[in-house]
Design an enzyme around this catalytic site. Structure first.
Site, mmCIF file in Angstrom:
data_model
loop_
_atom_site.group_PDB
_atom_site.id
_atom_site.type_symbol
_atom_site.label_atom_id
_atom_site.label_comp_id
_atom_site.label_asym_id
_atom_site.label_seq_id
_atom_site.Cartn_x
_atom_site.Cartn_y
_atom_site.Cartn_z
ATOM 1 N N ARG A 154 0.412 -1.693 -0.181
ATOM 2 C CA ARG A 154 -0.209 -0.199 -0.067
ATOM 3 C C ARG A 154 0.964 1.477 -0.033
ATOM 4 O O ARG A 154 0.400 2.117 -0.529
ATOM 5 C CB ARG A 154 -1.008 -0.150 1.274
ATOM 6 C CG ARG A 154 -1.341 -1.609 1.543
ATOM 7 C CD ARG A 154 -3.117 -1.298 1.567
ATOM 8 N NE ARG A 154 -4.149 -2.148 1.634
ATOM 9 C CZ ARG A 154 -4.971 -2.969 1.989
ATOM 10 N NH1 ARG A 154 -4.752 -2.580 3.581
ATOM 11 N NH2 ARG A 154 -5.782 -3.589 2.062
ATOM 12 N N GLU A 209 -13.420 -12.801 12.886
ATOM 13 C CA GLU A 209 -13.848 -12.349 11.881
ATOM 14 C C GLU A 209 -13.765 -13.577 10.781
ATOM 15 O O GLU A 209 -12.247 -13.397 10.027
ATOM 16 C CB GLU A 209 -12.130 -11.211 10.931
ATOM 17 C CG GLU A 209 -12.848 -10.557 10.303
ATOM 18 C CD GLU A 209 -11.594 -9.747 9.593
ATOM 19 O OE1 GLU A 209 -10.882 -9.889 10.229
ATOM 20 O OE2 GLU A 209 -11.992 -8.881 8.857
ATOM 21 N N LYS A 228 -16.815 -10.261 13.177
ATOM 22 C CA LYS A 228 -16.671 -8.387 12.220
ATOM 23 C C LYS A 228 -16.617 -9.750 11.077
ATOM 24 O O LYS A 228 -16.280 -10.825 10.392
ATOM 25 C CB LYS A 228 -15.333 -8.791 12.573
ATOM 26 C CG LYS A 228 -14.482 -7.571 11.217
ATOM 27 C CD LYS A 228 -13.420 -7.094 11.755
ATOM 28 C CE LYS A 228 -12.643 -6.139 10.617
ATOM 29 N NZ LYS A 228 -12.013 -5.520 11.339
ATOM 30 N N SER A 253 -15.084 -3.586 6.349
ATOM 31 C CA SER A 253 -15.757 -3.036 4.662
ATOM 32 C C SER A 253 -14.742 -3.745 3.388
ATOM 33 O O SER A 253 -16.261 -3.734 2.950
ATOM 34 C CB SER A 253 -14.867 -1.481 4.134
ATOM 35 O OG SER A 253 -13.579 -1.279 4.260
ATOM 36 N N GLY A 254 -13.964 -4.515 3.280
ATOM 37 C CA GLY A 254 -13.697 -5.900 2.195
ATOM 38 C C GLY A 254 -13.987 -5.096 1.273
ATOM 39 O O GLY A 254 -13.879 -6.031 -0.191
ATOM 40 N N GLY A 255 -13.527 -3.753 0.406
ATOM 41 C CA GLY A 255 -13.076 -3.391 -0.868
ATOM 42 C C GLY A 255 -13.876 -2.548 -1.095
ATOM 43 O O GLY A 255 -14.148 -2.078 -2.417
ATOM 44 N N SER A 294 -15.529 -2.039 11.203
ATOM 45 C CA SER A 294 -13.984 -2.245 12.262
ATOM 46 C C SER A 294 -13.191 -2.071 11.032
ATOM 47 O O SER A 294 -13.266 -3.004 10.087
ATOM 48 C CB SER A 294 -13.848 -3.398 12.593
ATOM 49 O OG SER A 294 -12.747 -4.622 12.845
ATOM 50 N N ARG A 332 -9.674 -0.374 4.836
ATOM 51 C CA ARG A 332 -9.689 0.988 3.997
ATOM 52 C C ARG A 332 -10.400 1.996 3.396
ATOM 53 O O ARG A 332 -9.940 3.088 3.555
ATOM 54 C CB ARG A 332 -9.230 -0.400 2.510
ATOM 55 C CG ARG A 332 -8.275 -1.019 2.174
ATOM 56 C CD ARG A 332 -8.883 -2.362 1.305
ATOM 57 N NE ARG A 332 -8.703 -3.488 2.266
ATOM 58 C CZ ARG A 332 -9.560 -4.432 1.468
ATOM 59 N NH1 ARG A 332 -9.292 -4.521 -0.045
ATOM 60 N NH2 ARG A 332 -10.400 -5.438 1.845
HETATM 61 P P1 13P Z 1 -10.603 -3.868 5.279
HETATM 62 O O1 13P Z 1 -12.631 -3.013 5.587
HETATM 63 O O2 13P Z 1 -9.974 -2.898 4.353
HETATM 64 O O3 13P Z 1 -11.293 -5.082 4.720
HETATM 65 O O4 13P Z 1 -10.139 -4.875 6.452
HETATM 66 C C1 13P Z 1 -10.998 -4.528 7.466
HETATM 67 C C2 13P Z 1 -10.180 -6.107 8.931
HETATM 68 O O5 13P Z 1 -9.474 -5.340 9.069
HETATM 69 C C3 13P Z 1 -9.737 -6.556 7.338
HETATM 70 O O6 13P Z 1 -9.150 -7.982 7.931
#
Ligand code: 13P
Length: 325
Positions: free
Chosen positions: A31, A175, A217, A259-261, A287, A290
């Protein structure tokens, strides 16, 4: 109220959420390189310092998840990251998994590693000031995926991690991420997410994990990023809450989405739309990684003269998400 429940409640209540700044060295380096910054340990430290010293962060952020490298580093003022976070009223968390690797017998799917030596690492992280932890399992949707093999292996590891954390005094963030990569429909994501969450809670129960001392999560239920049929914000909110209502016991204090992208603004809209549905038994919060820090990294780009712009970008996303709650 048990000590674990108190920490979990603090993480998910008061309209605050969790900031995931726990990218592995490899991911964080990529990143940084993406915005033209040399991926050194010092630059990773400076970037994390920008994040945690953002003015008024504690008004919208209850906890920050750190990486192993960061928890051993110090800010310019000489405080460790957990010490500084405690000073400003934010809990320090730690990512304890060691990453997802190809699963034997299902090479296109992944299993998250990191259980070996975890009891001792939990002890060390508690000494360093962590109060909660994170472990991310990744589930892929494809023609033949997820397989029962991948789901079972991953939820078993998640439950063992959760048990070890609670034994050592850390609240585990559990998660199970169903990835949004692919061309699948919203309905398929809902079906897979429901099945995975059901399996997670069966395994947590089997391994004796105290549900009022965890934070779940999950992914939001969305269509695959490559799907031509993209649902509305309300459809995503409804499908996500349906999957959760079917599977998550009311004793879980809170659900903090990854958020997952998703684009940052879209993730915030989805979170806001869910709060408008009928009353829910758990707190619903964020949580995000990105979706919180992406705009800050873009604004900063490693240039000291952009320090304030970077912090303002983070602050903007954090305040918007707190408002969406
Ligand atoms: P994102 O919100 O970018 O998906 O990251 C959250 C996270 O902690 C992934 O393990």
């Amino acid at each position: 109220m048990s000590a674990l429940n108190k920490i979990a409640q603090t993480l998910v209540s008061d309209k605050r959420g969790i900031l995931a700044a726990d990218e592995s060295i490899g991911t964080m380096s990529a990143r940084l390189e993406g915005v033209g910054v040399e991926p050194t340990a010092e630059n990773r430290r400076v970037y994390r310092e920008l994040i945690v010293t953002t003015p008024r962060l504690s008004e919208s952020i209850s906890g920050v998840i750190l990486a192993d490298e960061t928890i051993h580093q110090k800010l310019n003022n000489g405080r460790t990251f957990p010490e500084y976070l405690e000073d400003i009223g934010i809990l320090a968390g730690i990512k304890v998994d060691t990453g997802a690797k190809p699963l034997a017998g299902a090479p296109d799917e992944k299993i998250t590693e990191g259980l070996d030596g975890l009891r001792e690492r939990v002890e060390e992280y508690v000494r360093l000031g962590a109060t909660f932890a994170k472990w991310r399992a990744v589930i892929t949707i494809g023609d033949d995926a997820p397989s029962d093999r991948a789901v079972h292996s991953n939820v078993h590891a998640l439950a063992r991690y959760a048990g070890l954390c609670q034994e050592g005094g850390l609240v585990p963030i559990v998660e199970p991420e169903v990835l949004m990569d692919g061309t699948h429909t919203l309905a398929r994501c809902q079906q897979v997410t429901t099945a995975v969450l059901k399996s997670v809670f069966e395994e947590l129960d089997l391994l004796g994990v105290q549900l009022d001392g965890i934070v779940l999560k999950p992914n939001m239920v969305v269509a695959g990023a490559g799907s031509a049929q993209q649902p509305t914000v309300e459809d995503v909110a409804r499908a996500t809450v349906e999957a959760l209502r079917e599977t998550v016991p009311a004793s879980v204090p809170g659900i903090a989405f990854l958020s997952g992208g998703q684009r940052p603004e879209v993730a915030t809209q989805h979170l806001g739309a869910m709060q408008k549905l009928d009353p829910l038994p758990w707190e619903l919060t964020y949580s995000f990684g990105r979706a919180l820090v992406g705009p800050a990294l873009e604004a900063w780009r490693g240039d000291e003269t952009n320090w304030v712009a970077g912090q303002e970008a983070l602050s903007g996303r954090a305040v918007a998400n707190a408002a969406a709650r």
